[in-house]
Write a protein that holds these residues in place. Structure first.
Motif, PDB file in Angstrom:
ATOM      1  N   ASP A 208      -5.830  15.859   1.675  1.00 23.98           N
ATOM      2  CA  ASP A 208      -5.094  14.742   1.081  1.00 23.98           C
ATOM      3  C   ASP A 208      -3.857  15.200   0.308  1.00 23.98           C
TER       4      ASP A 208
ATOM      5  N   ASP B 239       0.679   3.915  -3.068  1.00 27.78           N
ATOM      6  CA  ASP B 239       0.298   5.315  -2.872  1.00 27.78           C
ATOM      7  C   ASP B 239       1.313   6.259  -3.500  1.00 27.78           C
TER       8      ASP B 239
ATOM      9  N   TYR C 222       5.717  11.997   2.229  1.00 26.62           N
ATOM     10  CA  TYR C 222       4.882  10.882   2.664  1.00 26.62           C
ATOM     11  C   TYR C 222       5.218  10.498   4.104  1.00 26.62           C
TER      12      TYR C 222
ATOM     13  N   ASN D  89      -3.080  -2.614  -7.071  1.00 30.18           N
ATOM     14  CA  ASN D  89      -1.743  -2.630  -6.476  1.00 30.18           C
ATOM     15  C   ASN D  89      -0.695  -3.178  -7.443  1.00 30.18           C
TER      16      ASN D  89
ATOM     17  N   GLU E  31       0.833  -1.202   0.000  1.00 28.12           N
ATOM     18  CA  GLU E  31       0.000   0.000   0.000  1.00 28.12           C
ATOM     19  C   GLU E  31       0.868   1.253   0.000  1.00 28.12           C
TER      20      GLU E  31
ATOM     21  N   GLU F  34       1.100   6.191  -7.306  1.00 30.17           N
ATOM     22  CA  GLU F  34      -0.117   6.890  -7.732  1.00 30.17           C
ATOM     23  C   GLU F  34       0.083   8.404  -7.696  1.00 30.17           C
TER      24      GLU F  34
END
Length: 401
Positions: free
Chosen positions: A348, A164, A242, A223, A160, A167
């Motif tokens: 976000d 992320d 991040y 994924n 994950e 993406e």
């Protein structure tokens, strides 16, 4: 940048960091330890009246470590009675940084997820190069989105965390019209400007590395990552942002709500009341380019002034323009992005300031930066983007707000 406590006293200063030798890491660690040993600040918080007691006295707790090729400094404001618990939370946060780097984000370590992917991609690229003549007529060779001929892409199941990051990287690749590129690794490795033995690569080397760069060859389905043959991932422009967001969520979970984090030029503050004062350095004058008052949010600087080397009278820095294959020819010496999450605690995009600061440097000119600013502010999610502060090569400071 210099960072001050909520009562205006200087806490610590730091700037955008370069990879360090082991000796330098040790010296910096000792220096920071001594600095923090003598810099603990006691003060009375404003509690709206009432008598002060020893249990009300606020103490500043510091922890420092090394991760992501930079010094990390964590600062928490807490009561004397909670200082031990706060110190442990900060210590655990440093361990969390090291865990994320070792498990997911260290592209130089084949034990990490991104390192393992890149190692497999390099191996495939090397095998393809050695057998290029035999493979020339093979049916499994295709033209990629950049017009480069190579083996068909390879797929990897991502965690994950890496999903992320891929993406977000692909999103900003499109927002920046290709200036921000996750696949910049071959060029970054070639232009290793922090190497003591750095030499300017030949044009042929640049062209060869550039042929492997281009996120048009990267797709993400759930994924599952598919990446072009020989291409490698680089989270350098987003990993620290991040990590800052991961730490913010961790501190909230632990109930530590008055915190400053400096992760090598990536800073976030939370619970600042009337606001923390962040002074943004002007690398050309040694003075401040601006000061920012922020209670909750991110202040992130990218620049071409520190990580680099001079060769034959030319300064070569670490921010590469993927369209040319060379260090970016930009009039913007540094770009600082300010995200004010007091506007939206659940934003976000606030931690994307890491990527955005790099993108503003790659905008090249004040006009290009203005176009990028307007483009972002037109998007609904970017109400938290409160300022961008540029230091231009002629020494002028330009602020968008």
């Amino acid at each position: 940048m210099k960072f001050r406590s909520r009562d205006g006293k200087n806490i610590f200063s730091d700037q955008y960091k370069t990879p360090l030798s082991e000796r330098k890491r040790l010296l910096i660690g000792i220096l920071l330890f001594l600095l923090f040993l003598f810099a603990i600040i006691f003060r009375q918080p404003d509690r709206g009246g009432g008598a002060d007691t020893s249990s009300d006295t606020e103490i500043t707790v510091y922890k420092t470590g090394y991760c992501f090729d930079t010094v990390i400094t964590l600062t928490a404001y807490t009561s004397q009675g909670e200082s031990g618990r706060a110190a442990q939370i900060l210590e655990d946060a440093l361990l969390l940084c090291q865990e994320y780097e070792a498990t997911y984000l260290d592209r130089f370590d084949e034990e990490s997820e991104v390192g393992a992917i890149n190692a497999a991609q390099r191996q495939e690229s090397d095998a393809g190069a050695s057998g290029a003549e035999e493979d020339e007529a093979s049916d499994d060779r295709v033209d990629d989105a950049n017009g480069n001929t190579g083996n068909a892409g390879h797929s990897y199941e991502l965690s994950e965390v890496c999903r992320d990051l891929v993406e977000i990287g692909l999103y900003y690749y499109h927002v920046s019209d290709g200036a921000f590129d996750l696949t910049i690794t071959p060029l970054s490795d070639l232009w290793n400007v922090t190497d003591e033995d750095f030499t300017v690569p030949a044009a042929e080397q640049v062209a060869e590395a550039k042929a492997l760069v281009g996120s048009d060859s990267v797709t993400l389905s759930g994924n599952v990552l598919t990446i072009g043959a020989g291409q490698q991932l680089n989270f350098g422009g987003i990993a620290k942002g991040y990590m800052c967001e991961t730490l913010r969520q961790y501190f909230i979970e632990k109930g530590l709500l008055h915190v400053i984090v400096n992760l090598g030029g990536n800073v976030f503050v939370m619970g600042g009341g009337d606001g923390y004062t962040v002074a943004v350095a002007n690398p050309l004058s040694g003075d401040y380019a601006a000061t920012v008052v922020l209670s909750d949010g991110y202040v992130v600087t990218s620049g071409i002034y520190e990580r680099g080397q001079e060769a034959d009278g030319v300064w070569y820095h670490h921010i590469i323009n993927p369209s040319t294959g060379y260090p970016a020819d930009t009039e913007i010496v540094s770009a600082t992005v300010v995200m004010d999450t007091a506007v939206d605690q659940d934003s976000d995009v606030a931690w994307h300031s890491d990527a955005l600061s790099t993108m503003f440097v790659l905008a090249k000119t004040q006009k290009g930066a203005d176009v990028l600013w307007q483009r972002l502010k037109e998007k609904e999610d970017y109400d938290v983007l409160s300022q961008v502060i540029l230091v231009m090569e002629d020494g002028t400071v330009v602020t968008f707000q």
